[in-house]
Design a protein around this motif. Structure first.
Motif, PDB file in Angstrom:
ATOM      1  N   GLN A   1       9.514  47.649  93.706  1.00 51.60           N
ATOM      2  CA  GLN A   1       8.453  46.738  93.291  1.00 51.60           C
ATOM      3  C   GLN A   1       8.632  46.156  91.897  1.00 51.60           C
ATOM      4  OE1 GLN A   1       4.354  48.199  94.166  1.00 51.60           O
ATOM      5  NE2 GLN A   1       5.421  49.887  95.188  1.00 51.60           N
ATOM      6  N   TYR A   2       9.379  46.848  91.020  1.00 48.50           N
ATOM      7  CA  TYR A   2       9.424  46.438  89.609  1.00 48.50           C
ATOM      8  C   TYR A   2      10.856  46.131  89.178  1.00 48.50           C
ATOM      9  CZ  TYR A   2       4.646  48.053  89.585  1.00 48.50           C
ATOM     10  OH  TYR A   2       3.313  48.217  89.883  1.00 48.50           O
ATOM     11  N   THR A   3      10.955  45.133  88.292  1.00 46.13           N
ATOM     12  CA  THR A   3      12.257  44.729  87.772  1.00 46.13           C
ATOM     13  C   THR A   3      12.550  45.348  86.412  1.00 46.13           C
ATOM     14  OG1 THR A   3      11.211  42.749  86.853  1.00 46.13           O
ATOM     15  CG2 THR A   3      12.280  42.525  88.996  1.00 46.13           C
ATOM     16  N   SER A   4      11.494  45.834  85.724  1.00 45.07           N
ATOM     17  CA  SER A   4      11.668  46.410  84.390  1.00 45.07           C
ATOM     18  C   SER A   4      10.826  47.673  84.264  1.00 45.07           C
ATOM     19  CB  SER A   4      11.258  45.402  83.308  1.00 45.07           C
ATOM     20  OG  SER A   4      12.047  44.233  83.383  1.00 45.07           O
ATOM     21  N   PHE A   5      11.389  48.659  83.544  1.00 46.62           N
ATOM     22  CA  PHE A   5      10.726  49.949  83.382  1.00 46.62           C
ATOM     23  C   PHE A   5      10.687  50.299  81.899  1.00 46.62           C
ATOM     24  CE2 PHE A   5      12.591  49.672  87.506  1.00 46.62           C
ATOM     25  CZ  PHE A   5      11.725  50.323  88.376  1.00 46.62           C
ATOM     26  N   PHE A   6       9.492  50.532  81.381  1.00 47.19           N
ATOM     27  CA  PHE A   6       9.325  50.992  80.006  1.00 47.19           C
ATOM     28  C   PHE A   6       8.764  52.405  80.099  1.00 47.19           C
ATOM     29  CE2 PHE A   6       7.151  51.477  75.913  1.00 47.19           C
ATOM     30  CZ  PHE A   6       8.122  51.006  75.042  1.00 47.19           C
ATOM     31  N   ILE A   7       9.577  53.401  79.756  1.00 40.96           N
ATOM     32  CA  ILE A   7       9.243  54.797  80.035  1.00 40.96           C
ATOM     33  C   ILE A   7       9.033  55.563  78.735  1.00 40.96           C
ATOM     34  CG2 ILE A   7      10.064  56.933  81.087  1.00 40.96           C
ATOM     35  CD1 ILE A   7      11.620  55.198  83.096  1.00 40.96           C
ATOM     36  N   LEU A   8       7.800  56.003  78.511  1.00 40.82           N
ATOM     37  CA  LEU A   8       7.502  56.828  77.346  1.00 40.82           C
ATOM     38  C   LEU A   8       7.834  58.271  77.670  1.00 40.82           C
ATOM     39  CD1 LEU A   8       5.320  54.308  77.308  1.00 40.82           C
ATOM     40  CD2 LEU A   8       4.475  55.556  75.332  1.00 40.82           C
TER      41      LEU A   8
ATOM     42  N   SER B   1      13.279  60.988  88.650  1.00 40.93           N
ATOM     43  CA  SER B   1      13.496  60.489  90.013  1.00 40.93           C
ATOM     44  C   SER B   1      13.768  58.993  90.065  1.00 40.93           C
ATOM     45  CB  SER B   1      12.282  60.817  90.892  1.00 40.93           C
ATOM     46  OG  SER B   1      12.149  62.208  91.067  1.00 40.93           O
ATOM     47  N   VAL B   2      13.334  58.251  89.059  1.00 44.48           N
ATOM     48  CA  VAL B   2      13.546  56.802  89.088  1.00 44.48           C
ATOM     49  C   VAL B   2      15.035  56.471  89.082  1.00 44.48           C
ATOM     50  CG1 VAL B   2      13.536  56.356  86.594  1.00 44.48           C
ATOM     51  CG2 VAL B   2      12.663  54.626  88.166  1.00 44.48           C
ATOM     52  N   PHE B   3      15.855  57.352  88.518  1.00 44.75           N
ATOM     53  CA  PHE B   3      17.284  57.069  88.418  1.00 44.75           C
ATOM     54  C   PHE B   3      18.046  57.428  89.695  1.00 44.75           C
ATOM     55  CE2 PHE B   3      16.224  57.206  83.840  1.00 44.75           C
ATOM     56  CZ  PHE B   3      16.646  55.928  83.529  1.00 44.75           C
ATOM     57  N   GLN B   4      17.339  57.972  90.673  1.00 44.86           N
ATOM     58  CA  GLN B   4      17.959  58.111  91.995  1.00 44.86           C
ATOM     59  C   GLN B   4      18.134  56.747  92.648  1.00 44.86           C
ATOM     60  OE1 GLN B   4      14.942  61.381  93.213  1.00 44.86           O
ATOM     61  NE2 GLN B   4      16.699  61.677  94.551  1.00 44.86           N
ATOM     62  N   PHE B   5      17.344  55.779  92.162  1.00 43.33           N
ATOM     63  CA  PHE B   5      17.332  54.457  92.794  1.00 43.33           C
ATOM     64  C   PHE B   5      17.558  53.366  91.743  1.00 43.33           C
ATOM     65  CE2 PHE B   5      14.138  57.374  94.565  1.00 43.33           C
ATOM     66  CZ  PHE B   5      14.768  57.677  95.761  1.00 43.33           C
ATOM     67  N   GLN B   6      18.472  53.639  90.800  1.00 46.79           N
ATOM     68  CA  GLN B   6      18.733  52.703  89.712  1.00 46.79           C
ATOM     69  C   GLN B   6      19.470  51.465  90.224  1.00 46.79           C
ATOM     70  OE1 GLN B   6      21.035  54.336  86.511  1.00 46.79           O
ATOM     71  NE2 GLN B   6      20.348  52.797  85.051  1.00 46.79           N
ATOM     72  N   PHE B   7      19.021  50.301  89.742  1.00 49.96           N
ATOM     73  CA  PHE B   7      19.646  49.032  90.099  1.00 49.96           C
ATOM     74  C   PHE B   7      20.290  48.438  88.853  1.00 49.96           C
ATOM     75  CE2 PHE B   7      16.305  49.797  93.147  1.00 49.96           C
ATOM     76  CZ  PHE B   7      16.847  49.385  94.352  1.00 49.96           C
ATOM     77  N   GLN B   8      21.486  47.909  89.007  1.00 54.10           N
ATOM     78  CA  GLN B   8      22.233  47.381  87.870  1.00 54.10           C
ATOM     79  C   GLN B   8      21.559  46.171  87.233  1.00 54.10           C
ATOM     80  OE1 GLN B   8      24.896  48.812  86.394  1.00 54.10           O
ATOM     81  NE2 GLN B   8      24.527  50.472  87.853  1.00 54.10           N
ATOM     82  N   ASN B   9      20.802  45.426  88.018  1.00 52.40           N
ATOM     83  CA  ASN B   9      20.200  44.192  87.496  1.00 52.40           C
ATOM     84  C   ASN B   9      18.803  44.410  86.914  1.00 52.40           C
ATOM     85  OD1 ASN B   9      19.085  44.777  89.992  1.00 52.40           O
ATOM     86  ND2 ASN B   9      18.722  42.626  90.505  1.00 52.40           N
ATOM     87  N   LYS B  10      18.401  45.675  86.770  1.00 52.23           N
ATOM     88  CA  LYS B  10      17.077  45.958  86.231  1.00 52.23           C
ATOM     89  C   LYS B  10      17.179  46.612  84.854  1.00 52.23           C
ATOM     90  CE  LYS B  10      14.822  46.300  90.735  1.00 52.23           C
ATOM     91  NZ  LYS B  10      13.817  47.006  91.566  1.00 52.23           N
ATOM     92  N   LYS B  11      16.104  46.495  84.077  1.00 53.78           N
ATOM     93  CA  LYS B  11      16.067  47.060  82.732  1.00 53.78           C
ATOM     94  C   LYS B  11      15.317  48.382  82.749  1.00 53.78           C
ATOM     95  CE  LYS B  11      17.895  43.631  80.204  1.00 53.78           C
ATOM     96  NZ  LYS B  11      18.960  43.772  79.211  1.00 53.78           N
ATOM     97  N   TYR B  12      15.892  49.372  82.066  1.00 54.45           N
ATOM     98  CA  TYR B  12      15.270  50.684  81.936  1.00 54.45           C
ATOM     99  C   TYR B  12      15.258  51.035  80.439  1.00 54.45           C
ATOM    100  CZ  TYR B  12      16.390  50.925  86.939  1.00 54.45           C
ATOM    101  OH  TYR B  12      16.494  50.661  88.292  1.00 54.45           O
TER     102      TYR B  12
END
Length: 381
Positions: free
Chosen positions: A105-112, A122-133
């Motif tokens: 659902q999201y293209t960018s992730f800002f994780i505190l 768990s978010v990095f089980q589904f990491q996409f190269q074209n998204k920002k983390y």
């Protein structure tokens, strides 16, 4: 007109108290929404927040709150997770499924986060190269990460820390070259900047502290500073300490005030001030003190600067990065703090007011929310 094609989610480990991490999560989401660059902005926390305060901050903005479904805490689910872990499944299957849907659902992730925090793994089980983390470290730490954590943190596009000293530590000791230094934004900036510029009309200064009453804040140094100024140098300064916290420590501070014969000059205000009302404190003080033993910021020093107060304290947290180029603000120890405070008091009223005016302009040009927002936006380009 900007074509909005991106969705962003701000993830925080906590949203059940009105603390620094929680406020930063909501304030960052507000910034992303107001930037008009995202179709959708959401705030994730593992547990649902019961506080109406965050919705009050958000006002009418269309920012959604998301969290794990409540049935994740059912005893049968927890038992199933325990059984599956025994068979080698490290991450609960339902959490993994949840993060898979979030990742779609999201293209960018800002994780505190902070060292030792794992809720977002768990978010990095589904990491996409074209998204920002992007990670934001919310606590002041000089701790080595475990090898497992280093592997995960290396997957972030960038890691944001409070200041250059912490950045160097993360680069050299945790081997994370994707680290950047970016200071925090403050919640109540509009009200703080709307205050009239403080002016010194006499040689009496009102020092102040706003925050949690706890031993790591080292509030006794503030009282001893007043003892140095009033009793040893015949000044007539005042000190206002406002906040709630450790009652035993507060009693010790009150006894120290009596011992130093300062009961006419030190006031304890034991009421909590809403983060949206902090301007009501700063408008009555001249100098904000930071004497903590350790800090990440503190955020209150930025609030004081926005309000037009002078700031004085120790070389901790982000104090050097923020104010190190300004005389008398950042001090190595108690003695240098005393010398700096006395030097400020001995200036003429005209010189004091000139310094105050210049300092507030320094905040606006170098430390304001808009400056930090521009730097944050660049990380998501």
């Amino acid at each position: 007109m900007i074509k909005k094609s991106k969705n962003i989610i701000v993830c925080t480990p906590f949203l059940d108290n009105i603390g620094g991490t929680e406020i930063e999560a909501v304030l960052t989401a507000i910034h992303f929404y107001d930037s008009n660059q995202y179709k959708r902005v959401a705030i994730f926390s593992p547990r649902k927040s019961s506080s109406s305060f965050f919705k009050e901050i958000i006002e009418e903005r269309n920012i959604s709150f998301v969290h794990y479904p409540t049935f994740f805490d059912f005893k049968t689910i927890l038992f199933l997770n325990k059984i599956l872990k025994k068979f080698g499944l490290e991450k609960p299957i339902l959490e993994s499924a949840y993060w898979f849907l979030i990742s779609l659902q999201y293209t960018s992730f800002f994780i505190l986060t902070y060292p030792g925090c794992t809720y977002f793994f768990s978010v990095f089980q589904f990491q996409f190269q074209n998204k920002k983390y992007i990670a934001k470290i919310t606590m002041w730490h000089f701790n080595l990460l475990s090898k497992l954590h280093q592997i995960v943190y290396n997957k972030f596009t960038n890691i944001i820390v409070f200041n250059e000293e912490q950045k160097m530590f993360w680069e050299r000791n945790n081997f994370l070259k994707n680290t950047v230094a970016l200071d925090i934004a403050i919640l109540n900036e509009t009200n703080l900047l709307s205050l009239s510029q403080r002016t010194y009309e006499q040689d009496v200064l009102v020092f102040g502290y706003l925050g949690r009453i706890s031993r790591e804040k080292n509030l006794e140094d503030m009282i001893l500073l007043l003892d140095f100024l009033n009793n040893k140098n015949q000044k007539k300064c005042k000190l206002v300490i406002q906040g709630k916290g450790d009652l035993l420590y507060l009693q010790e501070l009150e006894l120290l005030v009596v011992k130093c014969n300062l009961f006419n000059f030190v006031t304890f205000k034991k009421e909590f001030i809403s983060p949206l009302q902090t301007h009501t404190f700063y408008q009555y003080i001249d100098v904000f003190l930071v004497t903590s033993k350790s800090e990440g910021g503190p955020m209150t020093a930025l609030e004081a600067a926005a309000a037009g107060c002078f700031v004085m304290g120790y070389k901790i947290g982000a104090m050097q990065d923020r104010f190190g180029q300004i005389p008398n603000m950042v001090n190595q120890n108690y003695k240098s703090l005393c010398d700096s405070a006395l030097a400020l008091l001995n200036l003429s009223i005209f010189d004091k007011n000139t310094i105050l005016n210049e300092f507030r302009q320094f905040y606006i040009l170098k430390l304001s929310n808009s400056i930090k927002a521009c730097k944050l936006n660049l990380l998501f380009k």
